[in-house]
Design a protein around this motif. Structure first.
Motif, short mmCIF file in Angstrom:
data_model
loop_
_atom_site.label_atom_id
_atom_site.label_comp_id
_atom_site.label_asym_id
_atom_site.label_seq_id
_atom_site.Cartn_x
_atom_site.Cartn_y
_atom_site.Cartn_z
N ALA A 1 0.72 -1.30 0.13
CA ALA A 1 -0.01 0.00 0.15
C ALA A 1 0.78 1.22 -0.03
O ALA A 1 0.69 2.23 -0.68
CB ALA A 1 -0.88 0.03 1.15
N PHE A 2 1.88 1.40 0.71
CA PHE A 2 2.64 2.41 0.95
C PHE A 2 3.51 2.58 -0.55
O PHE A 2 3.99 3.71 -0.85
CB PHE A 2 3.66 2.37 2.10
N ALA A 3 3.86 1.65 -1.14
CA ALA A 3 4.83 1.79 -2.17
C ALA A 3 3.88 1.79 -3.68
O ALA A 3 4.46 2.47 -4.46
CB ALA A 3 5.74 0.36 -2.21
N LYS A 4 2.78 1.37 -3.85
CA LYS A 4 2.26 1.35 -4.96
C LYS A 4 0.54 2.11 -5.02
O LYS A 4 0.14 2.35 -6.22
CB LYS A 4 1.70 -0.19 -5.57
N PHE A 5 0.22 2.72 -3.97
CA PHE A 5 -0.97 3.14 -3.81
C PHE A 5 -0.69 4.77 -3.45
O PHE A 5 0.04 5.07 -2.57
CB PHE A 5 -2.05 2.92 -2.80
N ARG A 6 -1.44 5.87 -4.19
CA ARG A 6 -1.43 7.17 -3.75
C ARG A 6 -2.70 7.54 -2.95
O ARG A 6 -3.69 7.57 -3.53
CB ARG A 6 -1.34 7.93 -5.03
N PHE A 7 -2.54 7.87 -1.69
CA PHE A 7 -3.67 8.33 -0.97
C PHE A 7 -3.25 9.61 -0.09
O PHE A 7 -2.19 9.62 0.23
CB PHE A 7 -4.40 7.29 -0.18
N ARG A 8 -4.31 9.98 0.44
CA ARG A 8 -3.88 11.38 1.16
C ARG A 8 -3.20 11.11 2.74
O ARG A 8 -3.81 9.97 3.40
CB ARG A 8 -5.25 12.01 1.36
N GLY A 9 -2.21 11.52 2.93
CA GLY A 9 -1.57 11.22 4.05
C GLY A 9 -0.71 10.28 4.30
O GLY A 9 -0.23 9.58 5.40
N ARG A 10 -0.33 9.55 2.98
CA ARG A 10 0.64 8.48 2.97
C ARG A 10 1.85 8.87 3.48
O ARG A 10 2.35 8.26 4.13
CB ARG A 10 0.76 8.06 1.54
N SER A 11 2.46 9.95 3.00
CA SER A 11 3.96 10.52 3.56
C SER A 11 3.55 10.55 5.09
O SER A 11 4.78 9.99 5.83
CB SER A 11 4.27 11.77 3.06
N PHE A 12 2.80 11.36 5.57
CA PHE A 12 2.68 11.28 7.24
C PHE A 12 2.37 10.00 7.86
O PHE A 12 3.49 9.82 9.02
CB PHE A 12 1.58 12.27 7.48
N LEU A 13 1.84 9.20 7.18
CA LEU A 13 1.69 7.89 7.98
C LEU A 13 2.86 7.18 7.90
O LEU A 13 3.08 6.53 9.02
CB LEU A 13 0.37 6.91 7.25
N PHE A 14 3.54 7.04 6.86
CA PHE A 14 4.80 6.25 6.81
C PHE A 14 6.04 7.06 7.73
O PHE A 14 6.55 6.29 8.39
CB PHE A 14 5.36 6.46 5.45
#
Length: 309
Positions: free
Chosen positions: A128-141
Protein backbone atom coordinates in the motif's frame (compact mmCIF):
# COMPACT_ATOMS: atom_id res chain seq x y z
CA UNK A 1 60.82 -2.88 -70.16
CA UNK A 2 62.59 -2.43 -66.88
CA UNK A 3 61.47 -4.00 -63.61
CA UNK A 4 61.75 -2.31 -60.28
CA UNK A 5 63.89 -3.99 -57.67
CA UNK A 6 61.91 -5.58 -54.85
CA UNK A 7 62.00 -3.59 -51.67
CA UNK A 8 62.08 -5.53 -48.41
CA UNK A 9 59.28 -4.44 -46.10
CA UNK A 10 59.97 -4.28 -42.38
CA UNK A 11 58.29 -7.13 -40.48
CA UNK A 12 55.72 -6.04 -37.94
CA UNK A 13 56.47 -7.63 -34.58
CA UNK A 14 53.71 -9.91 -33.31
CA UNK A 15 51.93 -8.64 -30.21
CA UNK A 16 52.95 -10.42 -27.06
CA UNK A 17 50.52 -11.11 -24.29
CA UNK A 18 51.60 -9.47 -21.07
CA UNK A 19 52.78 -11.86 -18.43
CA UNK A 20 51.75 -11.86 -14.77
CA UNK A 21 52.38 -8.68 -12.88
CA UNK A 22 53.11 -7.91 -9.26
CA UNK A 23 50.89 -5.47 -7.30
CA UNK A 24 53.32 -2.59 -8.05
CA UNK A 25 53.09 -3.17 -11.82
CA UNK A 26 56.42 -4.93 -12.34
CA UNK A 27 56.60 -8.21 -14.20
CA UNK A 28 56.38 -11.23 -11.93
CA UNK A 29 59.30 -13.63 -12.08
CA UNK A 30 58.66 -16.49 -14.46
CA UNK A 31 59.16 -20.14 -13.62
CA UNK A 32 58.75 -21.98 -10.31
CA UNK A 33 59.66 -18.93 -8.24
CA UNK A 34 56.81 -16.91 -9.76
CA UNK A 35 54.30 -19.71 -9.24
CA UNK A 36 55.30 -20.06 -5.59
CA UNK A 37 54.95 -16.33 -4.98
CA UNK A 38 51.46 -16.29 -6.52
CA UNK A 39 50.46 -19.34 -4.51
CA UNK A 40 51.36 -17.75 -1.17
CA UNK A 41 49.98 -14.34 -2.00
CA UNK A 42 46.43 -15.06 -0.70
CA UNK A 43 47.43 -16.82 2.53
CA UNK A 44 47.25 -13.75 4.84
CA UNK A 45 43.62 -13.11 3.87
CA UNK A 46 42.81 -16.82 4.20
CA UNK A 47 44.37 -16.92 7.66
CA UNK A 48 42.43 -13.81 8.73
CA UNK A 49 39.11 -15.26 7.54
CA UNK A 50 39.85 -18.55 9.27
CA UNK A 51 40.58 -16.72 12.53
CA UNK A 52 37.32 -14.76 12.32
CA UNK A 53 35.39 -17.96 11.56
CA UNK A 54 37.05 -19.67 14.53
CA UNK A 55 36.04 -16.82 16.86
CA UNK A 56 32.46 -17.11 15.63
CA UNK A 57 32.12 -20.90 15.71
CA UNK A 58 34.23 -21.48 18.83
CA UNK A 59 31.64 -20.44 21.47
CA UNK A 60 28.90 -22.42 19.72
CA UNK A 61 31.10 -25.51 19.60
CA UNK A 62 31.91 -25.15 23.31
CA UNK A 63 28.16 -24.89 24.03
CA UNK A 64 27.51 -28.19 22.27
CA UNK A 65 30.42 -29.89 24.03
CA UNK A 66 29.56 -28.50 27.49
CA UNK A 67 25.92 -29.59 27.11
CA UNK A 68 27.12 -33.20 27.03
CA UNK A 69 29.17 -33.01 30.28
CA UNK A 70 28.35 -33.08 33.98
CA UNK A 71 28.36 -29.89 36.04
CA UNK A 72 31.66 -30.86 37.64
CA UNK A 73 33.26 -31.26 34.22
CA UNK A 74 31.96 -28.07 32.60
CA UNK A 75 34.23 -25.71 34.55
CA UNK A 76 37.25 -28.02 34.72
CA UNK A 77 40.64 -26.76 33.59
CA UNK A 78 41.87 -27.34 30.96
CA UNK A 79 38.41 -27.46 29.38
CA UNK A 80 37.42 -30.59 27.51
CA UNK A 81 37.05 -30.10 23.77
CA UNK A 82 35.48 -33.51 23.12
CA UNK A 83 31.83 -34.45 23.68
CA UNK A 84 30.95 -36.27 26.88
CA UNK A 85 28.36 -38.89 27.72
CA UNK A 86 25.96 -36.94 29.95
CA UNK A 87 23.75 -35.31 27.32
CA UNK A 88 20.90 -37.74 27.97
CA UNK A 89 21.02 -37.13 31.74
CA UNK A 90 21.01 -33.35 31.21
CA UNK A 91 17.98 -33.58 28.92
CA UNK A 92 16.15 -35.79 31.42
CA UNK A 93 16.67 -33.27 34.21
CA UNK A 94 15.62 -30.48 31.85
CA UNK A 95 12.41 -32.33 31.02
CA UNK A 96 11.67 -32.97 34.70
CA UNK A 97 12.19 -29.32 35.70
CA UNK A 98 10.66 -27.45 32.76
CA UNK A 99 8.63 -29.88 30.64
CA UNK A 100 10.81 -29.12 27.64
CA UNK A 101 8.45 -30.80 25.15
CA UNK A 102 5.54 -28.48 25.94
CA UNK A 103 7.89 -25.49 26.17
CA UNK A 104 9.31 -26.16 22.70
CA UNK A 105 5.80 -26.54 21.31
CA UNK A 106 4.81 -23.18 22.83
CA UNK A 107 7.84 -21.43 21.37
CA UNK A 108 7.36 -22.96 17.91
CA UNK A 109 3.67 -22.08 17.87
CA UNK A 110 4.18 -18.51 19.05
CA UNK A 111 7.18 -17.82 16.80
CA UNK A 112 5.55 -19.44 13.77
CA UNK A 113 2.23 -17.59 14.10
CA UNK A 114 3.96 -14.30 14.81
CA UNK A 115 6.30 -14.68 11.84
CA UNK A 116 3.53 -15.56 9.37
CA UNK A 117 1.27 -12.79 10.66
CA UNK A 118 4.04 -10.19 10.57
CA UNK A 119 4.95 -11.19 7.00
CA UNK A 120 1.34 -10.79 5.85
CA UNK A 121 0.98 -7.40 7.55
CA UNK A 122 4.35 -6.19 6.22
CA UNK A 123 3.50 -7.31 2.67
CA UNK A 124 0.09 -5.63 2.65
CA UNK A 125 1.28 -2.41 4.31
CA UNK A 126 4.44 -2.21 2.20
CA UNK A 127 2.41 -2.75 -0.97
CA UNK A 128 0.00 0.00 0.00
CA UNK A 129 2.76 2.49 0.86
CA UNK A 130 4.74 1.71 -2.31
CA UNK A 131 2.10 1.38 -5.02
CA UNK A 132 -0.94 3.39 -3.91
CA UNK A 133 -1.40 7.16 -3.81
CA UNK A 134 -3.68 8.33 -1.00
CA UNK A 135 -3.95 11.36 1.23
CA UNK A 136 -1.65 11.30 4.24
CA UNK A 137 0.58 8.53 2.90
CA UNK A 138 3.85 10.30 3.64
CA UNK A 139 2.68 11.39 7.09
CA UNK A 140 1.62 7.86 8.03
CA UNK A 141 4.90 6.43 6.77
CA UNK A 142 6.95 8.93 8.78
CA UNK A 143 4.79 8.22 11.82
CA UNK A 144 5.45 4.51 11.36
CA UNK A 145 9.19 5.06 11.11
CA UNK A 146 9.17 7.21 14.25
CA UNK A 147 8.08 4.18 16.28
CA UNK A 148 11.46 2.59 15.55
CA UNK A 149 13.14 4.96 18.02
CA UNK A 150 10.69 4.15 20.84
CA UNK A 151 12.24 1.65 23.30
CA UNK A 152 10.32 -1.58 23.77
CA UNK A 153 10.36 -1.17 27.56
CA UNK A 154 8.29 2.00 27.30
CA UNK A 155 5.38 0.05 25.84
CA UNK A 156 5.30 -2.74 28.45
CA UNK A 157 2.93 -1.06 30.93
CA UNK A 158 0.37 0.18 28.33
CA UNK A 159 0.54 -3.18 26.58
CA UNK A 160 -0.02 -5.06 29.85
CA UNK A 161 -3.07 -2.94 30.71
CA UNK A 162 -4.48 -3.40 27.21
CA UNK A 163 -4.12 -7.18 27.30
CA UNK A 164 -5.58 -7.35 30.79
CA UNK A 165 -8.61 -5.31 29.73
CA UNK A 166 -9.11 -7.68 26.78
CA UNK A 167 -8.74 -10.74 29.03
CA UNK A 168 -5.87 -12.12 26.94
CA UNK A 169 -3.18 -12.49 29.60
CA UNK A 170 -1.62 -15.93 29.95
CA UNK A 171 -2.59 -16.91 26.40
CA UNK A 172 -0.96 -17.25 23.00
CA UNK A 173 -2.83 -14.19 21.74
CA UNK A 174 -1.10 -11.98 24.30
CA UNK A 175 2.27 -12.85 22.74
CA UNK A 176 1.32 -13.11 19.06
CA UNK A 177 -0.89 -10.05 18.57
CA UNK A 178 1.64 -7.36 19.66
CA UNK A 179 4.21 -8.81 17.26
CA UNK A 180 2.09 -8.68 14.13
CA UNK A 181 2.99 -5.08 13.29
CA UNK A 182 6.78 -4.76 12.93
CA UNK A 183 7.76 -1.29 11.63
CA UNK A 184 11.12 -2.45 10.32
CA UNK A 185 9.48 -5.23 8.30
CA UNK A 186 6.98 -2.79 6.77
CA UNK A 187 9.79 -0.37 5.92
CA UNK A 188 11.84 -3.14 4.29
CA UNK A 189 8.92 -4.37 2.20
CA UNK A 190 8.03 -0.83 1.15
CA UNK A 191 11.58 -0.17 -0.04
CA UNK A 192 11.71 -3.48 -1.91
CA UNK A 193 8.34 -2.96 -3.59
CA UNK A 194 9.18 0.61 -4.58
CA UNK A 195 11.72 -0.77 -7.05
CA UNK A 196 9.20 -3.05 -8.80
CA UNK A 197 8.10 -1.61 -12.20
CA UNK A 198 4.52 -0.35 -12.24
CA UNK A 199 4.14 -1.65 -15.80
CA UNK A 200 4.34 -5.21 -14.49
CA UNK A 201 1.38 -4.60 -12.18
CA UNK A 202 -0.57 -2.67 -14.82
CA UNK A 203 -0.22 -5.57 -17.25
CA UNK A 204 -1.83 -7.91 -14.73
CA UNK A 205 -4.63 -5.42 -14.07
CA UNK A 206 -5.29 -5.10 -17.81
CA UNK A 207 -5.72 -8.89 -17.96
CA UNK A 208 -8.51 -8.57 -15.41
CA UNK A 209 -6.68 -9.47 -12.20
CA UNK A 210 -7.81 -7.84 -8.96
CA UNK A 211 -5.45 -6.33 -6.44
CA UNK A 212 -5.22 -9.47 -4.30
CA UNK A 213 -4.62 -11.57 -7.41
CA UNK A 214 -1.90 -9.15 -8.50
CA UNK A 215 -0.40 -9.32 -5.03
CA UNK A 216 -0.41 -13.11 -4.92
CA UNK A 217 0.47 -13.95 -8.53
CA UNK A 218 2.88 -11.12 -9.37
CA UNK A 219 4.26 -9.47 -6.24
CA UNK A 220 4.84 -12.53 -4.06
CA UNK A 221 6.92 -14.50 -6.62
CA UNK A 222 9.11 -11.48 -7.31
CA UNK A 223 9.53 -10.66 -3.61
CA UNK A 224 10.23 -14.26 -2.56
CA UNK A 225 13.93 -13.66 -1.71
CA UNK A 226 13.05 -10.60 0.37
CA UNK A 227 10.26 -12.48 2.15
CA UNK A 228 12.61 -15.37 2.93
CA UNK A 229 15.26 -13.07 4.39
CA UNK A 230 12.66 -11.16 6.37
CA UNK A 231 11.09 -14.35 7.71
CA UNK A 232 14.41 -15.42 9.23
CA UNK A 233 14.82 -12.10 11.04
CA UNK A 234 11.22 -12.14 12.25
CA UNK A 235 11.40 -15.73 13.46
CA UNK A 236 14.67 -15.04 15.27
CA UNK A 237 13.16 -12.05 17.05
CA UNK A 238 10.01 -13.95 18.02
CA UNK A 239 11.96 -17.02 19.12
CA UNK A 240 14.23 -15.02 21.44
CA UNK A 241 11.51 -12.92 23.11
CA UNK A 242 11.97 -12.84 26.86
CA UNK A 243 10.70 -9.70 28.65
CA UNK A 244 7.14 -9.57 27.32
CA UNK A 245 6.45 -13.35 27.61
CA UNK A 246 7.83 -13.22 31.16
CA UNK A 247 5.25 -10.53 32.03
CA UNK A 248 2.26 -11.80 30.04
CA UNK A 249 2.53 -15.55 30.75
CA UNK A 250 1.88 -16.79 34.28
CA UNK A 251 1.22 -20.54 34.23
CA UNK A 252 4.21 -22.90 33.73
CA UNK A 253 2.53 -24.78 30.87
CA UNK A 254 2.33 -21.57 28.81
CA UNK A 255 5.99 -20.58 29.11
CA UNK A 256 8.22 -20.21 26.10
CA UNK A 257 11.74 -21.57 25.94
CA UNK A 258 13.70 -18.44 27.03
CA UNK A 259 11.39 -17.96 30.02
CA UNK A 260 11.60 -21.63 31.01
CA UNK A 261 15.40 -21.62 30.86
CA UNK A 262 15.54 -18.45 32.98
CA UNK A 263 13.47 -20.14 35.71
CA UNK A 264 16.21 -22.75 36.19
CA UNK A 265 18.33 -20.11 37.92
CA UNK A 266 17.55 -20.03 41.62
CA UNK A 267 15.19 -23.01 41.76
CA UNK A 268 17.68 -24.97 43.87
CA UNK A 269 20.68 -24.23 46.04
CA UNK A 270 22.99 -24.91 43.09
CA UNK A 271 22.38 -24.00 39.47
CA UNK A 272 22.04 -26.94 37.09
CA UNK A 273 24.31 -25.68 34.33
CA UNK A 274 24.19 -28.98 32.47
CA UNK A 275 20.42 -28.73 32.01
CA UNK A 276 20.65 -25.03 31.10
CA UNK A 277 23.31 -25.62 28.46
CA UNK A 278 21.39 -28.59 27.07
CA UNK A 279 18.28 -26.43 26.72
CA UNK A 280 20.28 -23.61 25.15
CA UNK A 281 21.81 -25.99 22.61
CA UNK A 282 18.35 -27.39 21.88
CA UNK A 283 17.01 -23.89 21.28
CA UNK A 284 19.42 -23.37 18.35
CA UNK A 285 18.05 -26.31 16.34
CA UNK A 286 14.90 -24.60 14.91
CA UNK A 287 16.87 -21.56 13.77
CA UNK A 288 19.50 -23.72 12.08
CA UNK A 289 16.84 -25.76 10.29
CA UNK A 290 15.03 -22.63 9.12
CA UNK A 291 18.23 -21.06 7.84
CA UNK A 292 19.26 -24.23 5.97
CA UNK A 293 15.84 -24.43 4.33
CA UNK A 294 15.81 -20.77 3.28
CA UNK A 295 19.56 -20.34 2.79
CA UNK A 296 19.50 -19.77 -0.97
CA UNK A 297 16.56 -17.38 -0.82
CA UNK A 298 18.09 -15.61 2.19
CA UNK A 299 21.36 -14.89 0.39
CA UNK A 300 19.48 -13.77 -2.74
CA UNK A 301 17.41 -11.38 -0.62
CA UNK A 302 20.48 -9.85 1.00
CA UNK A 303 22.13 -9.35 -2.40
CA UNK A 304 18.95 -8.17 -4.16
CA UNK A 305 20.11 -4.55 -4.38
CA UNK A 306 23.83 -5.18 -4.73
CA UNK A 307 23.88 -5.61 -8.52
CA UNK A 308 22.07 -4.04 -11.45
CA UNK A 309 20.94 -5.46 -14.74
Amino acid sequence: MTTRPAVARPRTPEPRTPGPRTPDGAAAPAGPAGRRSGRWRGWPLTFLLAAVAGLSVGPFYWLLVAASHKDSEIFSWPPSLLPGGSLGDNLERLQAKTGIGRVLLNSLLVAGLQTVGALVVALLAGYAFAKFRFRGRSFLFVLLLSTLVVPEQVMLVPLFKMMRSFGLLDSYQAIVLPGLCVPFAIFLMRQALAGMPDELLDAARVDGAGEFRVLWSVVVPVMRPVLAALSIFLFLGAWNQFVWPLIALRSPEMRTLPVALATLHGQEATTDYGAILAGTALSTVPMMVLFLVLQRQFISGLLAGATKG
